[in-house]
Design a protein around this motif. Structure first.
Motif, PDB file in Angstrom:
ATOM      1  N   ASP A  16      57.319  47.024  50.587  1.00  0.00           N
ATOM      2  CA  ASP A  16      57.340  45.403  50.633  1.00  0.00           C
ATOM      3  C   ASP A  16      57.007  44.653  49.337  1.00  0.00           C
ATOM      4  O   ASP A  16      55.949  43.719  49.570  1.00  0.00           O
ATOM      5  CB  ASP A  16      56.378  45.011  51.688  1.00  0.00           C
ATOM      6  CG  ASP A  16      57.171  45.669  53.195  1.00  0.00           C
ATOM      7  OD1 ASP A  16      58.267  45.745  53.262  1.00  0.00           O
ATOM      8  OD2 ASP A  16      56.201  45.948  54.096  1.00  0.00           O
ATOM      9  N   GLY A  17      57.151  45.241  48.311  1.00  0.00           N
ATOM     10  CA  GLY A  17      56.963  44.343  47.051  1.00  0.00           C
ATOM     11  C   GLY A  17      55.535  44.630  46.526  1.00  0.00           C
ATOM     12  O   GLY A  17      55.014  43.721  45.509  1.00  0.00           O
ATOM     13  N   ALA A  18      54.640  45.513  46.905  1.00  0.00           N
ATOM     14  CA  ALA A  18      53.306  45.715  46.382  1.00  0.00           C
ATOM     15  C   ALA A  18      53.102  47.219  45.950  1.00  0.00           C
ATOM     16  O   ALA A  18      53.701  48.146  46.805  1.00  0.00           O
ATOM     17  CB  ALA A  18      52.336  45.225  47.393  1.00  0.00           C
ATOM     18  N   THR A  77      48.887  41.767  40.571  1.00  0.00           N
ATOM     19  CA  THR A  77      48.444  41.112  41.690  1.00  0.00           C
ATOM     20  C   THR A  77      48.913  41.559  43.085  1.00  0.00           C
ATOM     21  O   THR A  77      48.330  41.480  44.114  1.00  0.00           O
ATOM     22  CB  THR A  77      48.794  39.637  41.651  1.00  0.00           C
ATOM     23  OG1 THR A  77      50.025  39.393  41.328  1.00  0.00           O
ATOM     24  CG2 THR A  77      48.052  38.829  40.587  1.00  0.00           C
ATOM     25  N   ALA A  78      50.051  42.246  42.963  1.00  0.00           N
ATOM     26  CA  ALA A  78      50.739  42.961  43.961  1.00  0.00           C
ATOM     27  C   ALA A  78      50.450  44.218  44.461  1.00  0.00           C
ATOM     28  O   ALA A  78      50.988  45.201  44.214  1.00  0.00           O
ATOM     29  CB  ALA A  78      52.352  42.967  43.628  1.00  0.00           C
ATOM     30  N   LEU A  79      49.139  44.309  44.919  1.00  0.00           N
ATOM     31  CA  LEU A  79      48.355  45.543  45.182  1.00  0.00           C
ATOM     32  C   LEU A  79      48.115  45.515  46.706  1.00  0.00           C
ATOM     33  O   LEU A  79      47.543  44.502  47.330  1.00  0.00           O
ATOM     34  CB  LEU A  79      47.183  45.836  44.686  1.00  0.00           C
ATOM     35  CG  LEU A  79      47.115  45.794  43.096  1.00  0.00           C
ATOM     36  CD1 LEU A  79      45.754  45.841  42.448  1.00  0.00           C
ATOM     37  CD2 LEU A  79      48.051  46.958  42.624  1.00  0.00           C
ATOM     38  N   ALA A  80      48.383  46.418  47.454  1.00  0.00           N
ATOM     39  CA  ALA A  80      48.328  46.381  48.966  1.00  0.00           C
ATOM     40  C   ALA A  80      47.964  47.973  49.554  1.00  0.00           C
ATOM     41  O   ALA A  80      48.587  48.612  50.195  1.00  0.00           O
ATOM     42  CB  ALA A  80      49.541  46.422  49.934  1.00  0.00           C
ATOM     43  N   PRO A  81      46.494  48.213  49.060  1.00  0.00           N
ATOM     44  CA  PRO A  81      45.763  49.460  49.458  1.00  0.00           C
ATOM     45  C   PRO A  81      45.638  49.418  51.076  1.00  0.00           C
ATOM     46  O   PRO A  81      45.065  48.300  51.527  1.00  0.00           O
ATOM     47  CB  PRO A  81      44.686  49.446  48.541  1.00  0.00           C
ATOM     48  CG  PRO A  81      44.196  48.098  48.359  1.00  0.00           C
ATOM     49  CD  PRO A  81      45.573  47.107  48.317  1.00  0.00           C
ATOM     50  N   GLY A  82      45.896  50.438  51.557  1.00  0.00           N
ATOM     51  CA  GLY A  82      45.250  50.427  53.171  1.00  0.00           C
ATOM     52  C   GLY A  82      44.016  51.138  53.008  1.00  0.00           C
ATOM     53  O   GLY A  82      43.433  51.941  52.505  1.00  0.00           O
ATOM     54  N   LEU A 112      35.873  45.777  42.932  1.00  0.00           N
ATOM     55  CA  LEU A 112      36.150  46.579  41.427  1.00  0.00           C
ATOM     56  C   LEU A 112      37.100  45.875  40.497  1.00  0.00           C
ATOM     57  O   LEU A 112      37.108  45.994  39.174  1.00  0.00           O
ATOM     58  CB  LEU A 112      37.001  47.737  41.996  1.00  0.00           C
ATOM     59  CG  LEU A 112      36.046  48.869  42.730  1.00  0.00           C
ATOM     60  CD1 LEU A 112      36.816  50.023  43.047  1.00  0.00           C
ATOM     61  CD2 LEU A 112      34.725  49.315  42.058  1.00  0.00           C
ATOM     62  N   LEU A 113      38.145  45.243  41.191  1.00  0.00           N
ATOM     63  CA  LEU A 113      39.181  44.309  40.428  1.00  0.00           C
ATOM     64  C   LEU A 113      38.328  43.217  39.360  1.00  0.00           C
ATOM     65  O   LEU A 113      38.959  42.749  38.599  1.00  0.00           O
ATOM     66  CB  LEU A 113      40.062  43.942  41.340  1.00  0.00           C
ATOM     67  CG  LEU A 113      41.080  44.640  41.830  1.00  0.00           C
ATOM     68  CD1 LEU A 113      41.955  43.996  42.809  1.00  0.00           C
ATOM     69  CD2 LEU A 113      42.150  45.161  40.831  1.00  0.00           C
ATOM     70  N   ILE A 145      43.377  49.855  40.646  1.00  0.00           N
ATOM     71  CA  ILE A 145      42.046  49.255  41.171  1.00  0.00           C
ATOM     72  C   ILE A 145      40.893  50.132  40.517  1.00  0.00           C
ATOM     73  O   ILE A 145      40.748  51.255  40.949  1.00  0.00           O
ATOM     74  CB  ILE A 145      41.954  49.458  42.682  1.00  0.00           C
ATOM     75  CG1 ILE A 145      42.860  48.592  43.227  1.00  0.00           C
ATOM     76  CG2 ILE A 145      40.354  49.100  43.332  1.00  0.00           C
ATOM     77  CD1 ILE A 145      42.984  48.491  44.982  1.00  0.00           C
ATOM     78  N   PRO A 146      40.200  49.892  39.580  1.00  0.00           N
ATOM     79  CA  PRO A 146      39.579  50.744  38.649  1.00  0.00           C
ATOM     80  C   PRO A 146      38.100  51.051  38.938  1.00  0.00           C
ATOM     81  O   PRO A 146      37.359  51.006  38.626  1.00  0.00           O
ATOM     82  CB  PRO A 146      39.343  49.732  37.283  1.00  0.00           C
ATOM     83  CG  PRO A 146      39.153  48.204  38.041  1.00  0.00           C
ATOM     84  CD  PRO A 146      40.143  48.443  39.041  1.00  0.00           C
ATOM     85  N   CYS A 147      38.479  52.140  39.986  1.00  0.00           N
ATOM     86  CA  CYS A 147      36.997  52.796  40.267  1.00  0.00           C
ATOM     87  C   CYS A 147      36.389  53.664  39.489  1.00  0.00           C
ATOM     88  O   CYS A 147      35.174  53.996  39.788  1.00  0.00           O
ATOM     89  CB  CYS A 147      37.231  53.846  41.482  1.00  0.00           C
ATOM     90  SG  CYS A 147      38.660  54.823  41.248  1.00  0.00           S
TER      91      CYS A 147
END
Length: 160
Positions: free
Chosen positions: A27-29, A72-77, A89-90, A127-129
């Motif tokens: 879905d674009g992420a 900006t298009a990040l969608a971590p579950g 983290l971001l 997402i810079p862990c």
């Protein structure tokens, strides 16, 4: 970064100094990034334009030293708490680190809980862990405290 995600679910991959980096989108992420030792199985022709673009940016950053690819298009579950940690983290700038304790205080939590959320980060690199370290050393990366994963973390920190 659990290893139970089916490799065929990735839409693009690129070869970097870390190994193969595979990207999954929905879905674009971006929903998943995985560092692999071998090229994953990818879908046939057409692919996914967003996944390909993310791979290009990651490849440029890791191979050529371009700026870190803030997307900006990040969608971590994940859980609400994990989402809070990943958002924190971001906010850590490239080239800087925070300790698990510092993030825990910021989030009114514990260092162990922050470490658990880092370990479950489905979108490492973006997402810079890797920017989270222990008060007395490197800490861990991807649930490991030695070996290949720690070499990757140290490489990323030096690269930035």
């Amino acid at each position: 970064m659990a290893d139970n995600f089916p490799l065929a679910e990735y839409q693009a991959a690129c070869l970097t100094p870390l190994g193969w980096v595979a990207v999954s989108t929905s879905d674009g992420a971006v929903t998943r990034v995985k560092i692999l030792e071998e090229c994953p199985e990818l879908p046939g022709e057409g692919g996914d334009a967003l996944a390909a673009r993310v791979c290009e940016r990651l490849e440029a950053w890791l191979n050529d030293g371009d700026d870190w690819p803030r997307l900006t298009a990040l969608a971590p579950g994940g859980t609400v708490f994990q989402q809070r940690v990943w958002k924190a983290l971001l906010a850590i700038p490239p080239g800087e680190t925070r300790t698990y304790g510092e993030l825990a205080r910021e989030l009114d939590s514990s260092p162990r809980a922050v470490g658990g959320a880092c370990r479950r980060n489905p979108i490492p690199l973006l997402i810079p862990c890797h920017r989270v370290v222990a008060a007395n050393g490197d800490g861990g990366f991807a649930g490991h405290t030695r070996g290949r994963w720690m070499d990757i973390k140290r490489w990323l920190l030096a690269h930035e």
